[in-house]
Motif scaffolding. Structure first.
Motif, PDB file in Angstrom:
ATOM      1  N   GLU A   1       0.816  -1.212   0.000  1.00 49.30           N
ATOM      2  CA  GLU A   1       0.000   0.000   0.000  1.00 49.30           C
ATOM      3  C   GLU A   1       0.847   1.258   0.000  1.00 49.30           C
TER       4      GLU A   1
ATOM      5  N   PRO B   1       2.373   2.971  -2.455  1.00 53.78           N
ATOM      6  CA  PRO B   1       1.986   4.027  -3.404  1.00 53.78           C
ATOM      7  C   PRO B   1       0.764   4.815  -2.940  1.00 53.78           C
ATOM      8  N   GLU B   2      -0.248   4.109  -2.373  1.00 53.36           N
ATOM      9  CA  GLU B   2      -1.440   4.801  -1.889  1.00 53.36           C
ATOM     10  C   GLU B   2      -1.111   5.665  -0.677  1.00 53.36           C
ATOM     11  N   GLU B   3      -0.204   5.151   0.191  1.00 57.28           N
ATOM     12  CA  GLU B   3       0.186   5.928   1.374  1.00 57.28           C
ATOM     13  C   GLU B   3       0.934   7.189   0.959  1.00 57.28           C
ATOM     14  N   VAL B   4       1.839   7.047  -0.026  1.00 56.75           N
ATOM     15  CA  VAL B   4       2.578   8.212  -0.524  1.00 56.75           C
ATOM     16  C   VAL B   4       1.612   9.238  -1.116  1.00 56.75           C
ATOM     17  N   LYS B   5       0.656   8.762  -1.929  1.00 56.36           N
ATOM     18  CA  LYS B   5      -0.322   9.663  -2.542  1.00 56.36           C
ATOM     19  C   LYS B   5      -1.171  10.340  -1.466  1.00 56.36           C
ATOM     20  N   GLY B   6      -1.567   9.569  -0.440  1.00 55.19           N
ATOM     21  CA  GLY B   6      -2.369  10.144   0.640  1.00 55.19           C
ATOM     22  C   GLY B   6      -1.612  11.220   1.408  1.00 55.19           C
TER      23      GLY B   6
ATOM     24  N   GLU C   1       0.890  13.023   0.245  1.00 48.97           N
ATOM     25  CA  GLU C   1       1.050  14.185  -0.655  1.00 48.97           C
ATOM     26  C   GLU C   1      -0.220  15.030  -0.674  1.00 48.97           C
ATOM     27  N   ASP C   2      -1.377  14.368  -0.739  1.00 51.41           N
ATOM     28  CA  ASP C   2      -2.648  15.099  -0.726  1.00 51.41           C
ATOM     29  C   ASP C   2      -2.851  15.826   0.607  1.00 51.41           C
TER      30      ASP C   2
ATOM     31  N   LEU D   1       6.494  11.320   4.673  1.00 51.13           N
ATOM     32  CA  LEU D   1       6.499  11.204   3.214  1.00 51.13           C
ATOM     33  C   LEU D   1       7.889  10.848   2.704  1.00 51.13           C
TER      34      LEU D   1
ATOM     35  N   LYS E   1       8.576   7.468   0.695  1.00 49.00           N
ATOM     36  CA  LYS E   1       9.140   7.573  -0.645  1.00 49.00           C
ATOM     37  C   LYS E   1      10.447   6.798  -0.738  1.00 49.00           C
TER      38      LYS E   1
END
Length: 274
Positions: free
Chosen positions: A37, A39-44, A46-47, A149, A153
Motif C-alpha cells: 500500500e 503508493p497509496e500511502e505516498v499519494k495520501g 502528498e494530498d 512522506l 518515498k
C-alpha cells in the motif's frame, strides 16, 4: 510473410500464447504487489500536505486581515483621542450651558467610540492568538507529514529499484507476446483480465471446474476445451478456458482418487466381518 503467419496461428497456439502472456502479466502484478500500500500511502500523504499548506496559507491570510483591522482601530482611537482632548480644552472657554452640554456629549461619544475600538482590538488579538496556535500546530503537523512522506518515498524507491530490472524484463516479454496475438483476441483478453478481481483472463480447468470462479464445467464442454478447436470462455465468469496439459500444468490425480479408495476399503471390511 511474417504477418500472414501470425494470422494463420492455430487455436492451440493462440491459447498457448495467451497463457504465456497471462503468466507474464501475473508476474508483473506480483512485483507490483510487493510495493503493498506504499503508493497509496505516498499519494495520501502528498494530498494531506497540499491540504495542510492550503490551510496554513488561509490562517496566515486571516492573521494579516486581523492585524490590518487592529491598525485601523488604533488609528481611529488616535483620532478620537485627539478630538476628545480638543473638546476638553474648549470646555474652559464655553459661555453658556448649551455649549458645555454639547461638548460634554461629544466627549462622551468619543470615549464610547474609543472603548468600542479597544474592545474590537482585544477580540482581534484573541483571534490572532487562536490562529497563531492553530498555525503552529499545523506547521508542526506538516513537518511530521513531510518526514513520513520522505520515509515512505525512500521505502518505495528501494522496492522499485529491487524489482525494476525483473519487471522491465517481464514487460518486454509481454510486449513480444502481445505482438504475436490477434488484436481482437488480445483486446478481449485484456477486457476480461481488467474485470477479473485476481487479474486472470485465461485459466486452466481444475477438478472439472473453472480455475477462476471454480464453477463446474460440463463434461462435453471439457471435451471441447481439450480438442483445442475453438476458444471457449467460462459461461459463468467469462474467462478463457484452457486444459492443464496445453498450459503445461501437471495436476496430481492421485490426491483426487485417494478419498474414493478409502471409502472402498471401508466397505470391503464390513462385508468380510459379516
Amino acid at each position: 510473410m511474417a504477418k500472414k503467419e501470425q494470422k494463420e496461428l492455430t487455436v492451440e497456439e493462440k491459447l498457448q500464447l495467451l497463457y504465456q502472456l497471462q503468466t507474464t502479466l501475473s508476474g508483473i502484478d506480483e512485483k507490483r504487489t510487493l510495493r503493498g500500500e506504499l503508493p497509496e500511502e505516498v499519494k495520501g500523504l502528498e494530498d494531506e500536505l497540499v491540504g495542510l499548506s492550503t490551510r496554513i496559507e488561509k490562517i496566515q491570510a486571516e492573521i494579516t486581515e486581523y492585524n490590518k483591522a487592529i491598525r485601523l482601530k488604533q488609528g481611529e482611537i488616535e483620532k478620537a483621542t485627539m478630538r476628545s482632548e480638543q473638546y476638553k480644552s474648549q470646555l474652559y472657554d464655553v459661555r453658556n450651558n448649551r455649549q458645555y452640554d454639547s461638548l460634554t456629549k461629544e466627549i462622551e461619544f468619543l470615549d464610547l467610540e474609543i472603548l468600542a475600538c479597544k474592545k474590537k482590538i482585544r477580540e482581534a488579538e484573541q483571534h490572532i492568538d487562536d490562529l497563531t496556535r492553530s498555525l503552529n500546530d499545523n506547521t508542526d503537523l506538516i513537518d511530521e507529514r513531510r518526514k513520513d512522506l520522505d520515509e515512505k518515498k525512500g521505502e518505495l524507491t528501494d522496492i522499485i529499484a529491487e524489482t525494476r530490472v525483473e519487471e522491465d524484463k517481464l514487460k518486454d516479454k509481454a510486449r513480444e507476446l502481445e505482438a504475436k496475438i490477434d488484436p481482437r483476441l488480445l483486446y478481449s483478453f485484456k477486457r476480461i483480465r481488467k474485470n477479473a478481481r485476481n487479474g486472470l483472463g485465461i485459466v486452466y480447468v481444475q477438478r472439472d471446474s473453472c480455475g477462476g470462479c471454480f464453477n463446474k464445467i460440463p463434461p462435453q464442454r471439457q471435451l471441447d476445451i481439450m480438442m483445442h478447436k475453438k476458444i471457449i470462455p467460462c459461461e459463468y465468469c467469462g474467462r478463457i478456458l484452457i486444459d492443464p496439459e496445453l498450459a503445461g500444468v501437471k495436476l496430481d490425480s492421485k490426491s483426487e482418487d485417494k478419498p474414493k479408495r478409502k471409502r472402498a476399503i471401508r466397505r470391503t471390511k464390513k462385508t468380510t466381518e459379516e
